[in-house]
Design a protein around this motif. Sequence first.
Motif, PDB file in Angstrom:
ATOM      1  N   GLY A 318       0.839  -1.196   0.000  1.00  0.00           N
ATOM      2  CA  GLY A 318       0.000   0.000   0.000  1.00  0.00           C
ATOM      3  C   GLY A 318       0.870   1.241   0.000  1.00  0.00           C
ATOM      4  O   GLY A 318       2.094   1.165   0.184  1.00  0.00           O
ATOM      5  N   PRO A 319       0.270   2.415  -0.188  1.00  0.00           N
ATOM      6  CA  PRO A 319       1.039   3.662  -0.217  1.00  0.00           C
ATOM      7  C   PRO A 319       1.533   4.064   1.168  1.00  0.00           C
ATOM      8  O   PRO A 319       1.123   3.488   2.187  1.00  0.00           O
ATOM      9  N   THR A 320       2.381   5.071   1.221  1.00  0.00           N
ATOM     10  CA  THR A 320       2.884   5.592   2.496  1.00  0.00           C
ATOM     11  C   THR A 320       1.732   6.076   3.366  1.00  0.00           C
ATOM     12  O   THR A 320       0.817   6.747   2.889  1.00  0.00           O
ATOM     13  N   GLY A 321       1.772   5.717   4.650  1.00  0.00           N
ATOM     14  CA  GLY A 321       0.766   6.204   5.594  1.00  0.00           C
ATOM     15  C   GLY A 321      -0.533   5.435   5.602  1.00  0.00           C
ATOM     16  O   GLY A 321      -1.525   5.893   6.170  1.00  0.00           O
ATOM     17  N   CYS A 322      -0.543   4.229   5.016  1.00  0.00           N
ATOM     18  CA  CYS A 322      -1.798   3.465   4.979  1.00  0.00           C
ATOM     19  C   CYS A 322      -1.895   2.450   6.114  1.00  0.00           C
ATOM     20  O   CYS A 322      -2.831   1.648   6.147  1.00  0.00           O
ATOM     21  N   GLY A 323      -0.931   2.440   7.037  1.00  0.00           N
ATOM     22  CA  GLY A 323      -1.026   1.564   8.201  1.00  0.00           C
ATOM     23  C   GLY A 323      -0.334   0.228   8.063  1.00  0.00           C
ATOM     24  O   GLY A 323      -0.597  -0.687   8.848  1.00  0.00           O
ATOM     25  N   LYS A 324       0.587   0.089   7.102  1.00  0.00           N
ATOM     26  CA  LYS A 324       1.254  -1.200   6.896  1.00  0.00           C
ATOM     27  C   LYS A 324       2.035  -1.628   8.129  1.00  0.00           C
ATOM     28  O   LYS A 324       1.948  -2.786   8.563  1.00  0.00           O
ATOM     29  N   THR A 325       2.812  -0.699   8.689  1.00  0.00           N
ATOM     30  CA  THR A 325       3.629  -1.036   9.853  1.00  0.00           C
ATOM     31  C   THR A 325       2.764  -1.421  11.043  1.00  0.00           C
ATOM     32  O   THR A 325       3.096  -2.350  11.795  1.00  0.00           O
ATOM     33  N   THR A 326       1.641  -0.732  11.221  1.00  0.00           N
ATOM     34  CA  THR A 326       0.730  -1.071  12.317  1.00  0.00           C
ATOM     35  C   THR A 326       0.213  -2.490  12.172  1.00  0.00           C
ATOM     36  O   THR A 326       0.122  -3.250  13.152  1.00  0.00           O
ATOM     37  N   THR A 327      -0.120  -2.895  10.933  1.00  0.00           N
ATOM     38  CA  THR A 327      -0.590  -4.264  10.694  1.00  0.00           C
ATOM     39  C   THR A 327       0.504  -5.269  11.020  1.00  0.00           C
ATOM     40  O   THR A 327       0.237  -6.313  11.635  1.00  0.00           O
ATOM     41  N   LEU A 328       1.739  -4.968  10.629  1.00  0.00           N
ATOM     42  CA  LEU A 328       2.842  -5.892  10.923  1.00  0.00           C
ATOM     43  C   LEU A 328       3.089  -5.996  12.427  1.00  0.00           C
ATOM     44  O   LEU A 328       3.302  -7.093  12.958  1.00  0.00           O
ATOM     45  N   TYR A 329       3.069  -4.858  13.129  1.00  0.00           N
ATOM     46  CA  TYR A 329       3.256  -4.889  14.579  1.00  0.00           C
ATOM     47  C   TYR A 329       2.161  -5.722  15.254  1.00  0.00           C
ATOM     48  O   TYR A 329       2.433  -6.534  16.146  1.00  0.00           O
ATOM     49  N   ALA A 330       0.914  -5.499  14.846  1.00  0.00           N
ATOM     50  CA  ALA A 330      -0.203  -6.243  15.441  1.00  0.00           C
ATOM     51  C   ALA A 330      -0.056  -7.732  15.161  1.00  0.00           C
ATOM     52  O   ALA A 330      -0.380  -8.573  16.020  1.00  0.00           O
ATOM     53  N   SER A 331       0.441  -8.067  13.974  1.00  0.00           N
ATOM     54  CA  SER A 331       0.636  -9.480  13.624  1.00  0.00           C
ATOM     55  C   SER A 331       1.728 -10.098  14.481  1.00  0.00           C
ATOM     56  O   SER A 331       1.600 -11.237  14.962  1.00  0.00           O
ATOM     57  N   LEU A 332       2.832  -9.338  14.676  1.00  0.00           N
ATOM     58  CA  LEU A 332       3.914  -9.844  15.521  1.00  0.00           C
ATOM     59  C   LEU A 332       3.430 -10.104  16.943  1.00  0.00           C
ATOM     60  O   LEU A 332       3.715 -11.155  17.534  1.00  0.00           O
ATOM     61  N   MET A 333       2.703  -9.134  17.492  1.00  0.00           N
ATOM     62  CA  MET A 333       2.253  -9.276  18.868  1.00  0.00           C
ATOM     63  C   MET A 333       1.274 -10.434  19.020  1.00  0.00           C
ATOM     64  O   MET A 333       1.110 -10.972  20.114  1.00  0.00           O
ATOM     65  N   ARG A 334       0.615 -10.818  17.940  1.00  0.00           N
ATOM     66  CA  ARG A 334      -0.320 -11.951  17.973  1.00  0.00           C
ATOM     67  C   ARG A 334       0.416 -13.268  18.151  1.00  0.00           C
ATOM     68  O   ARG A 334      -0.090 -14.190  18.794  1.00  0.00           O
ATOM     69  N   ILE A 335       1.620 -13.384  17.600  1.00  0.00           N
ATOM     70  CA  ILE A 335       2.271 -14.706  17.545  1.00  0.00           C
ATOM     71  C   ILE A 335       3.535 -14.815  18.384  1.00  0.00           C
ATOM     72  O   ILE A 335       4.021 -15.921  18.613  1.00  0.00           O
ATOM     73  N   VAL A 336       4.076 -13.667  18.827  1.00  0.00           N
ATOM     74  CA  VAL A 336       5.324 -13.733  19.612  1.00  0.00           C
ATOM     75  C   VAL A 336       5.027 -14.231  21.024  1.00  0.00           C
ATOM     76  O   VAL A 336       4.061 -13.814  21.662  1.00  0.00           O
ATOM     77  N   SER A 337       5.859 -15.113  21.503  1.00  0.00           N
ATOM     78  CA  SER A 337       5.709 -15.668  22.862  1.00  0.00           C
ATOM     79  C   SER A 337       7.102 -16.022  23.386  1.00  0.00           C
ATOM     80  O   SER A 337       8.118 -15.788  22.716  1.00  0.00           O
ATOM     81  N   ASP A 338       7.156 -16.630  24.564  1.00  0.00           N
ATOM     82  CA  ASP A 338       8.442 -17.024  25.139  1.00  0.00           C
ATOM     83  C   ASP A 338       9.124 -18.102  24.302  1.00  0.00           C
ATOM     84  O   ASP A 338      10.343 -18.281  24.383  1.00  0.00           O
ATOM     85  N   GLU A 339       8.337 -18.829  23.509  1.00  0.00           N
ATOM     86  CA  GLU A 339       8.896 -19.915  22.696  1.00  0.00           C
ATOM     87  C   GLU A 339       9.380 -19.433  21.335  1.00  0.00           C
ATOM     88  O   GLU A 339       9.938 -20.211  20.561  1.00  0.00           O
ATOM     89  N   VAL A 340       9.132 -18.166  21.025  1.00  0.00           N
ATOM     90  CA  VAL A 340       9.425 -17.651  19.682  1.00  0.00           C
ATOM     91  C   VAL A 340      10.341 -16.437  19.795  1.00  0.00           C
ATOM     92  O   VAL A 340      10.114 -15.555  20.613  1.00  0.00           O
ATOM     93  N   LYS A 341      11.369 -16.381  18.962  1.00  0.00           N
ATOM     94  CA  LYS A 341      12.256 -15.216  18.921  1.00  0.00           C
ATOM     95  C   LYS A 341      11.981 -14.423  17.645  1.00  0.00           C
ATOM     96  O   LYS A 341      12.027 -14.959  16.534  1.00  0.00           O
TER      97      LYS A 341
END
Length: 557
Positions: A318-341
């Motif tokens: 998507g273009p600049t400022g469309c929230g791509k980084t926010t989507t990636l951060y939210a995705s990371l926080m969904r799957i990151v745990s003590d078992e995952v680096k």
Amino acid sequence: MGLGSILVERGLITDEQLAQAIAEQNRTGERLDHVLVRLGFVSSSQVLEAIGQQFAMPIVDLNTIDVPEEVLRKLPAKLVFKQRCVPIEQRDGTLRVATCDPFELTAFDELRLLTGMAIELVLADERDIRKFIRAHYGVAGDTLDELAREDQPLIETAAEEVGTDELEQAQAASVIKLVNDLLIEAIRERATDVHIEPYEDTLSIRYRIDGVLTQAGVPATVNRFRNALISRLKIMANLNIAEKRKPQDGRISLRHKGDEFDLRVSVIPMIYGEGIVLRILAKTAEMFSLNDLGMDGRTLQRWDELISRPHGILLVTGPTGCGKTTTLYASLMRIVSDEVKAITVEDPVEYNLETVNQIHVNRQVGLDFAAGLRAILRHDPDIIMIGEVRDLETAEAAVQASLTGHLVFSTLHTNDASGAMTRLLDMGVEPFLVASSVEGVMAQRLVRTICAECGMPHVPEAGDVPPDFDKRDSDQFLIGKGCGECRNTGFRGRTGVYELLVMTETIRELVMARTNATKIARLAEETGDLMVLRRAGFEKVRQGVTTFPEVLRATKV
């Protein structure tokens, strides 16, 4: 009886909520009513009614009042800004003054002495008062008045010269307050960017709110102090104020009411002076979860499946400022745990994520996306996030990382999901590598959402409904009529519109054959594997979340 007790007595908040708000008040120093509204325990209108009951004061709507100029001049701008009060009517020797803060009643003795008139206080919503002051006195109008009275010399420094006068003026208390007022107003209005643009006879200051630029409402007299204002911002960002010929980049750290903000500063020389854009990032902002982003149920389910895979590449486009980084951060926080680096390479690091190792790109020492990616592969990560795939070197490194058992997240600047395949091929990545490594592509846009306070049913004219919209008898549309909550725009906040392309065997074969993006999208849509951005946006309109013009602005046919 205090305000908190009145709200508890009315059943608007619980004792536990009051205790939580008081603890937050002790931490930030804010007024209790501000804390209660910010925490979402009560609305501003409910607080206003409670304050009105506590002080037996009538409530007025400043949006419906037309105040004569001679009444506005009864109070100096400095006092209006200081006390957050505005004169609205003069009658029979009495000046009617609207305030949002009647708690310091002794402060209004100053009004009586200053005007020599009896003062009648009425209550108004704080946002309405700020809007009224901005419209009639301008943002930082009191500071500009003070600067004008001080009659400070105007700086007309040549491009290659800078004297001590400019440095001294930039460090003057009034100029510091002027800059602080502009930045704090931007934060209050939820602006993501501040644009300061010099023209021949004017200085334009605009805020980007919900993705749309709007005038900040600064008095025209700010143009007299343009050099001092720009120099002050450059000093705050640790930039060279003597350098006026080259672009410069810096950052400012700002704290306001207990919250920390990181301001990215970009300075560019223009015809009539230096233009500045400040990107505002809230360090302490609460991270969005995937459920908050606006994905429909099916898209969220399929994306959840993709981010749970052990390896492969997932792209957000998507273009600049469309929230791509926010989507990636939210995705990371969904799957990151003590078992995952998880390790990220970003330019810049926008938010600090707990349990995620984040690397800031530094090209001056040779640390770009490709170099960072090669280095972090030796740190035994399970998940890798690359801020952006910009070139063949980064793309090939991402592909190799995915093929060696890593889940790789990244972004691309393409208009739609299917265009990501052709973009990678155009970069020079071999078709078989794209087909075997990419697992899914999410394209997204942001559209403004209808204000919850003033949204109302709406029947659009036949000409306002796009011809490709599949209208149903059960459709019920909304529109925002405009209110103080939304700056009379009818919109407050934004939500995402998403297009998810999951790689199937058929699509992999098309990529291997270097099929163009249009054919890939058409086939995926025909098989039901893809809802294009425009149709996803129309579903938001059908749900009463946004409007047709917003979807048409953000998407294309």
